[in-house]
Design a protein around this motif. Structure first.
Motif, PDB file in Angstrom:
ATOM      1  N   THR A  64      10.596  10.183 -14.762  1.00 52.00           N
ATOM      2  CA  THR A  64      11.536  10.593 -13.883  1.00 52.00           C
ATOM      3  C   THR A  64      11.026  10.537 -12.568  1.00 52.00           C
ATOM      4  O   THR A  64      11.553   9.903 -11.585  1.00 52.00           O
ATOM      5  N   SER A  65       9.701  11.119 -12.396  1.00 53.53           N
ATOM      6  CA  SER A  65       9.385  11.361 -10.952  1.00 53.53           C
ATOM      7  C   SER A  65       8.872  10.014 -10.487  1.00 53.53           C
ATOM      8  O   SER A  65       8.898   9.941  -9.152  1.00 53.53           O
ATOM      9  N   LEU A  66       8.275   9.303 -11.304  1.00 50.84           N
ATOM     10  CA  LEU A  66       7.765   7.833 -10.682  1.00 50.84           C
ATOM     11  C   LEU A  66       9.040   6.935 -10.305  1.00 50.84           C
ATOM     12  O   LEU A  66       8.957   6.529  -9.400  1.00 50.84           O
ATOM     13  N   LYS A  67      10.175   7.109 -10.965  1.00 49.64           N
ATOM     14  CA  LYS A  67      11.260   6.401 -10.562  1.00 49.64           C
ATOM     15  C   LYS A  67      11.983   7.085  -9.210  1.00 49.64           C
ATOM     16  O   LYS A  67      12.285   6.225  -8.310  1.00 49.64           O
ATOM     17  N   SER A  68      11.946   8.291  -8.985  1.00 51.06           N
ATOM     18  CA  SER A  68      12.179   8.896  -7.868  1.00 51.06           C
ATOM     19  C   SER A  68      11.225   8.494  -6.782  1.00 51.06           C
ATOM     20  O   SER A  68      11.971   8.423  -5.767  1.00 51.06           O
ATOM     21  N   ALA A  69       9.980   8.469  -6.909  1.00 51.19           N
ATOM     22  CA  ALA A  69       9.073   8.210  -5.983  1.00 51.19           C
ATOM     23  C   ALA A  69       9.320   6.657  -5.421  1.00 51.19           C
ATOM     24  O   ALA A  69       9.007   6.388  -4.157  1.00 51.19           O
ATOM     25  N   PRO A 110       0.844  -1.320   0.081  1.00 52.56           N
ATOM     26  CA  PRO A 110      -0.135  -0.119   0.071  1.00 52.56           C
ATOM     27  C   PRO A 110       0.713   1.053  -0.150  1.00 52.56           C
ATOM     28  O   PRO A 110       0.528   2.234  -0.729  1.00 52.56           O
ATOM     29  N   GLN A 111       1.986   1.235   0.798  1.00 50.15           N
ATOM     30  CA  GLN A 111       2.697   2.280   0.792  1.00 50.15           C
ATOM     31  C   GLN A 111       3.377   2.852  -0.824  1.00 50.15           C
ATOM     32  O   GLN A 111       3.441   3.983  -1.040  1.00 50.15           O
ATOM     33  N   ALA A 112       3.727   1.768  -1.338  1.00 53.20           N
ATOM     34  CA  ALA A 112       4.210   1.851  -2.986  1.00 53.20           C
ATOM     35  C   ALA A 112       3.225   2.668  -3.732  1.00 53.20           C
ATOM     36  O   ALA A 112       3.597   3.351  -4.513  1.00 53.20           O
ATOM     37  N   VAL A 113       2.144   2.132  -3.667  1.00 47.86           N
ATOM     38  CA  VAL A 113       0.800   2.579  -4.449  1.00 47.86           C
ATOM     39  C   VAL A 113       0.531   3.910  -4.228  1.00 47.86           C
ATOM     40  O   VAL A 113       0.342   4.914  -4.993  1.00 47.86           O
ATOM     41  N   GLN A 114       0.703   4.233  -2.831  1.00 44.54           N
ATOM     42  CA  GLN A 114       0.390   5.727  -2.134  1.00 44.54           C
ATOM     43  C   GLN A 114       1.343   6.509  -2.939  1.00 44.54           C
ATOM     44  O   GLN A 114       1.302   7.582  -3.381  1.00 44.54           O
ATOM     45  N   ALA A 115       2.802   6.172  -2.997  1.00 46.11           N
ATOM     46  CA  ALA A 115       3.866   6.825  -3.504  1.00 46.11           C
ATOM     47  C   ALA A 115       3.447   6.963  -5.146  1.00 46.11           C
ATOM     48  O   ALA A 115       3.781   8.307  -5.549  1.00 46.11           O
ATOM     49  N   ILE A 116       3.094   6.061  -5.946  1.00 46.06           N
ATOM     50  CA  ILE A 116       2.555   6.286  -7.113  1.00 46.06           C
ATOM     51  C   ILE A 116       1.647   7.312  -7.217  1.00 46.06           C
ATOM     52  O   ILE A 116       1.680   8.122  -8.105  1.00 46.06           O
ATOM     53  N   LYS A 117       0.520   7.203  -6.666  1.00 47.19           N
ATOM     54  CA  LYS A 117      -0.764   8.099  -6.762  1.00 47.19           C
ATOM     55  C   LYS A 117      -0.154   9.644  -6.317  1.00 47.19           C
ATOM     56  O   LYS A 117      -0.740  10.356  -6.848  1.00 47.19           O
ATOM     57  N   SER A 118       0.978   9.898  -5.460  1.00 49.66           N
ATOM     58  CA  SER A 118       1.258  10.991  -5.254  1.00 49.66           C
ATOM     59  C   SER A 118       2.184  11.729  -6.227  1.00 49.66           C
ATOM     60  O   SER A 118       2.594  12.692  -5.971  1.00 49.66           O
ATOM     61  N   THR A 119       2.752  11.004  -7.095  1.00 46.41           N
ATOM     62  CA  THR A 119       3.465  11.469  -8.278  1.00 46.41           C
ATOM     63  C   THR A 119       2.894  12.517  -8.930  1.00 46.41           C
ATOM     64  O   THR A 119       1.857  12.219  -9.541  1.00 46.41           O
ATOM     65  N   PRO A 120       3.770  13.543  -8.907  1.00 47.36           N
ATOM     66  CA  PRO A 120       3.071  14.746 -10.001  1.00 47.36           C
ATOM     67  C   PRO A 120       3.165  14.508 -11.657  1.00 47.36           C
ATOM     68  O   PRO A 120       4.139  13.629 -11.971  1.00 47.36           O
ATOM     69  N   GLY A 121       2.315  15.006 -12.131  1.00 47.91           N
ATOM     70  CA  GLY A 121       2.384  14.729 -13.627  1.00 47.91           C
ATOM     71  C   GLY A 121       1.612  13.479 -14.110  1.00 47.91           C
ATOM     72  O   GLY A 121       1.489  13.296 -15.382  1.00 47.91           O
ATOM     73  N   LEU A 122       0.685  13.108 -13.267  1.00 52.47           N
ATOM     74  CA  LEU A 122       0.040  11.528 -13.788  1.00 52.47           C
ATOM     75  C   LEU A 122      -1.566  11.983 -13.863  1.00 52.47           C
ATOM     76  O   LEU A 122      -2.081  12.856 -13.112  1.00 52.47           O
ATOM     77  N   GLU A 123      -2.088  11.477 -14.936  1.00 53.49           N
ATOM     78  CA  GLU A 123      -3.425  12.042 -15.183  1.00 53.49           C
ATOM     79  C   GLU A 123      -4.219  10.902 -14.398  1.00 53.49           C
ATOM     80  O   GLU A 123      -5.454  11.366 -13.997  1.00 53.49           O
ATOM     81  N   ARG A 124      -3.818   9.559 -14.448  1.00 53.53           N
ATOM     82  CA  ARG A 124      -4.586   8.695 -13.643  1.00 53.53           C
ATOM     83  C   ARG A 124      -3.639   7.364 -13.320  1.00 53.53           C
ATOM     84  O   ARG A 124      -2.732   7.156 -14.015  1.00 53.53           O
ATOM     85  N   GLN A 153       3.659  15.350 -20.578  1.00 52.83           N
ATOM     86  CA  GLN A 153       4.552  15.261 -19.514  1.00 52.83           C
ATOM     87  C   GLN A 153       5.073  13.780 -19.313  1.00 52.83           C
ATOM     88  O   GLN A 153       5.328  13.659 -18.019  1.00 52.83           O
ATOM     89  N   GLN A 154       5.113  13.063 -20.203  1.00 57.77           N
ATOM     90  CA  GLN A 154       5.593  11.735 -20.279  1.00 57.77           C
ATOM     91  C   GLN A 154       6.874  11.671 -19.617  1.00 57.77           C
ATOM     92  O   GLN A 154       7.188  10.814 -18.650  1.00 57.77           O
TER      93      GLN A 154
END
Length: 859
Positions: free
Chosen positions: A698-703, A548-562, A692-693
């Motif tokens: 880059t943001s996802l990898k960082s998150a 759940p923590q990793a999923v939340q980190a993904i959802k909090s990543t800026p630049g994502l539409e969904r 913003q792909q």
């Protein structure tokens, strides 16, 4: 006795000519024995490990597997209340009992967030330090963990990752991330095949792995003196009831053994299959060797017949030579096989799987099987040449040696070859036209076998035509030397056909697998382009679920539409036709999954399957169970209650991605499964906002930096990963096929070497009338090249036919693209020419060094 003496003398007189055939037997036997010793050693290693780590009786939660693995769909191990420990201690015959907690679904990282998990596929195990572990492991440095800030690591993992006392590591589970410093290092008293093991104290393990105290995953029970494991199991089960799983040490060890036994059997039989191919190729080498030796000894055999030797005696003499060859080659092969096994163990050690030579296991059956195979195959291969030797007339003593009566393939052989090839072609055609993969696979197998045998039988007939064409293209540029090389290759079509057939088998398999692999990659790539409508796919390469923590980190990543979550679970279905289907897979996802994966529907709209209390089924399932749009299916979710779901969509059963999947929404799943039992995500899809792909990637990898067990891939990465995986598998197969190709090359070397001996006088005469040493060597090299190219042309053509047919069967599974890897095919064909050049080096060198006068004087 006379026959044996004659055979011994002939064998030693021609030991140089027998050498390469002996090497072929040696290599084939060595590969068989090496495989058997290697897999037996692995079995011994695991048996010792399982036997030493199993307590007399083990009690575990009902949901735990027989092997004790604790991976579950909610990321937490199945547990039982601590009260079970007290009940177990009350059972008759119990000397001691101890509660343990461990999990195989945790990820452990170092201070730099680099994973400490094995790269070999072995598990990462995190648990509490207990008496059973203390019995099987020795603390070599530091001390056992005491308190939440301490952890102990196994010595192999510490050495591999250069860990030392005081280093900080993190344990990532579904509960969260727990950090601690290394307080001790413990070494196994038996070989650890490669698992990474970390120990916490009991309370910390409960909280870090399960998220609650006063629970255990197992209770290890030790029997009192005089109490058998079976009796202890009975007593414990009577005390605690039927709500828990109770196993003896033998049952636990057997279950663990079975869990790895399947993998070991697959590896064992795959390697033995390649050894069988090498044996098949070696048969051609042995047949050629004895055929040429018989031809060269025609006068000798004729004299033996003239002075009274019977056909049977001559026949037995040749077979006795083959027997000696088989015995010598097999004996050396058995010894070499042990060396190969040790080499494989060292190779596995480089990949992270530790196997100790102290456990090297050479069962009595291994040399028996190796010797038996080597001797039987050699004698059978020599049978036809021995028959020909027995038919030599006494009048052959008056003729020149080396003039075999079977210089041209017989008409009967040609007819049989054509019939077999035609039957093989028909089998391949029926396979390509089949409507069902299972039926087509049978026709494919039959077509492959018959076409291969047909090409082997018809090889001499093909040699005449193919060598002439190759000669016109390749050899004519070398003038008279090239024409002589062509004529030498055409002199004995049967010999050329058999030599080329040995190379043909290995290259046919290479070509077939190359076509299948390339077609799979091309088909999957096309399907990804057509079906996947998301930018990023995030998942664990090791099969771990998303915390759940990793999923939340993904959802909090800026630049994502969904962001789309994707879960997999099991349920018991009751369909409209009244049938109950236990443990049927059902996929739960967010409604946006209908956009992320464009699944073809044959009825309804997939987006409607994500409405409340709704689902989809695939077409074949609907047909089998009389399901239409609006049908109701009773779905009893695992760890949840039963729902009545309405079928809102029917998808195609021919999809490549998620083939056969049945969908519902995560909201529906949450309605019927308690939150603490809800399965974790298998993977997550993310789509970036327009333009913003790159930034989102880059943001996802960082998150996800703190979660190294998960990999972020865009579609390009995913395609490359697929290509790399298939490429690695093919490279492994090519490496195993290399053994057969090496034996085939030895066949070319042997054919040329014996041919040079056979043509000694002819070579002397050519040298006498002006042929230079350089021209002579070039002639032999060109002959070798054209034989190698002949085998390559047949093999590659046959293999591409097999591969194209196999792709037609894959098309029934949705892999519709046929792609011929022309760079690979052309590269292999050109490489075959260099193989021919290499094979001719020694025979050409020996021919060039011949003394002209001695060669002319040769009888």
């Amino acid at each position: 006795m006379t026959v044996m003496k004659t055979s011994m003398r002939n064998f030693y007189a021609h030991k140089g000519r027998m050498a390469l055939s002996a090497v072929a037997v040696l290599l084939s036997v060595a590969f068989v024995c090496g495989t058997l010793v290697f897999t037996d050693t692995m079995n011994t290693t695991f048996d010792k490990l399982f036997a030493s780590t199993s307590s007399d009786v083990t009690v575990s939660a009902k949901g735990a597997s027989d092997t004790g693995e604790t991976t579950s769909d909610n990321g937490k191990p199945p547990v039982m209340p601590a009260s079970v420990l007290g009940a177990v201690r009350k059972a008759d015959g119990v000397k001691s009992a101890e509660g343990t907690v461990f999990s195989t679904s945790a990820t452990v990282v170092d201070a730099d967030k680099d994973s400490l998990s094995p790269t070999s596929g072995a598990p990462t195990i995190v648990g509490n330090w207990n008496g059973n572990d203390a019995r099987t492991m020795e603390i070599t440095d530091g001390a056992a963990p005491k308190g939440s800030d301490q952890v102990m690591v196994d010595a192999d993992t510490a050495d591999k990752h250069h860990l030392k006392l005081g280093d900080e590591i993190g344990v990532i589970t579904a509960v969260g991330t727990h950090t601690a410093k290394i307080s001790g290092i413990a070494a196994f008293q038996v070989t650890n095949p490669g698992a990474a093991i970390f120990y916490l104290d009991t309370k910390t393990a409960q909280e870090a792995l399960v998220g609650e105290s006063n629970v255990y995953t197992n209770v290890n029970v030790t029997a009192a003196s005089g109490v058998s494991d079976a009796q202890l199991k009975k007593n414990v089960a009577a005390e605690i009831g039927a709500d828990y799983k109770v196993q003896t040490a033998k049952e636990t060890a057997d279950a663990n053994r079975d869990s790895v036994g399947g993998f070991l059997d697959v590896m064992k039989y795959a390697m033995l299959g390649f050894a069988g191919i090498a044996f098949l190729v070696g048969i051609f080498l042995i047949i050629n060797t004895f055929s040429m030796l018989v031809a060269q000894r025609t006068r000798e055999i004729g004299l033996m017949r003239a002075i009274g030797s019977s056909r049977k005696q001559v026949n037995r003499s040749v077979l006795a030579e083959a027997l000696l060859l088989g015995v010598v080659g097999s004996l050396l092969g058995v010894g070499a096989g042990v060396g190969i096994a040790v080499g494989l163990m060292k190779l596995m050690g480089m990949t992270g799987m530790n196997l100790s030579t102290d456990d090297l296991t050479v069962a009595w059956t291994t040399p028996v099987v190796g010797m038996g195979l080597g001797i039987v195959v050699t004698v059978l291969a020599a049978y036809l040449p021995a028959r020909r030797a027995g038919k030599v007339s006494p009048m052959a003593a008056l003729r020149d040696a080396g003039a075999p009566a079977d210089a041209k393939a017989g008409a009967v052989r040609a007819v049989i070859g054509l019939l077999l090839t035609g039957a093989g072609g028909l089998g391949l055609y029926l396979a390509s036209a089949a409507d069902k993969a299972a039926e087509g696979s049978l026709w494919l197998g039959l077509g492959v076998v018959l076409s291969l045998i047909g090409f082997v039988v018809i090889g001499p007939l093909l040699a005449g035509a193919v060598v002439r064409v190759l000669g016109a293209i390749v050899l004519r540029a070398f003038g008279p030397v090239g024409r002589m090389a062509e004529r030498n290759a055409l002199r004995n079509p049967r010999r050329t056909g058999a030599t080329g057939a040995a190379l043909m088998i290995g290259l046919a398999l290479v070509a077939c697998l190359s076509v299948v692999g390339s077609s799979m990659v091309a088909s999957a790539t096309e399907e990804l382009d057509k079906s996947v409508g998301t930018d990023f796919i995030i998942q664990s390469d090791g099969g771990q679920l998303m915390t759940p923590q990793a999923v939340q980190a993904i959802k909090s990543t800026p630049g994502l539409e969904r962001v789309t979550e994707y879960k997999w679970t099991e349920a018991d279905f009751t369909t409209p036709d009244g049938k109950t289907l236990d443990k049927t897979a059902i996929t739960a996802a967010d409604p946006t999954y209908a956009t992320d994966l464009r699944v073809e529907t044959v009825a309804g709209n997939l987006a409607d399957a994500y409405r409340p209390d709704s689902m989809s089924v695939h077409e074949k399932f609907a047909e089998d169970h009389k399901i239409a749009l609006g049908s109701k299916i009773s779905v009893a979710f695992k760890n949840g209650s039963t729902a009545r779901l309405t079928v809102r969509a029917i998808t195609s059963s021919d999809a490549v991605i998620d083939q056969g999947a049945m969908y519902t929404s995560i909201a529906t799943l949450k309605k019927y499964v308690p939150a603490d039992k809800l399965p974790l995500d298998d993977l997550v899809f993310a789509t970036a906002k327009d333009g913003q792909q790159d930034a989102a990637y880059t943001s996802l990898k960082s998150a996800l930096h703190d979660y190294p067990q998960y990999t972020v891939r865009d579609q390009t990465d995913y395609k490359q990963e697929l290509k790399d995986q298939i490429g690695q598998l093919l490279n492994l197969i090519y490496g195993l096929l290399a053994l057969a190709i090496i034996v085939a090359v030895l066949g070319v070397v042997n054919t040329l070497a014996l041919s040079v001996v056979e043509r000694t006088r002819e070579i002397g005469l050519m040298r006498a009338i002006g042929l230079s040493r350089r021209q002579l060597r070039r002639m032999i090299r060109m002959e070798s090249v054209v034989i190698a190219l002949f085998g390559a042309l047949l093999g590659l053509g046959l293999g591409m036919g097999w591969g194209a047919t196999a792709q037609q069967l894959l098309a029934l599974q949705g892999l519709n693209v046929l792609e011929i890897p022309w760079p690979t095919i052309i590269g292999v064909f050109i490489g075959s020419a260099f193989v021919g050049l290499f094979a001719a080096l020694i025979p050409a060198f020996r021919a060039g060094r011949m003394n002209v006068l001695n060669a002319i004087a040769t009888d």
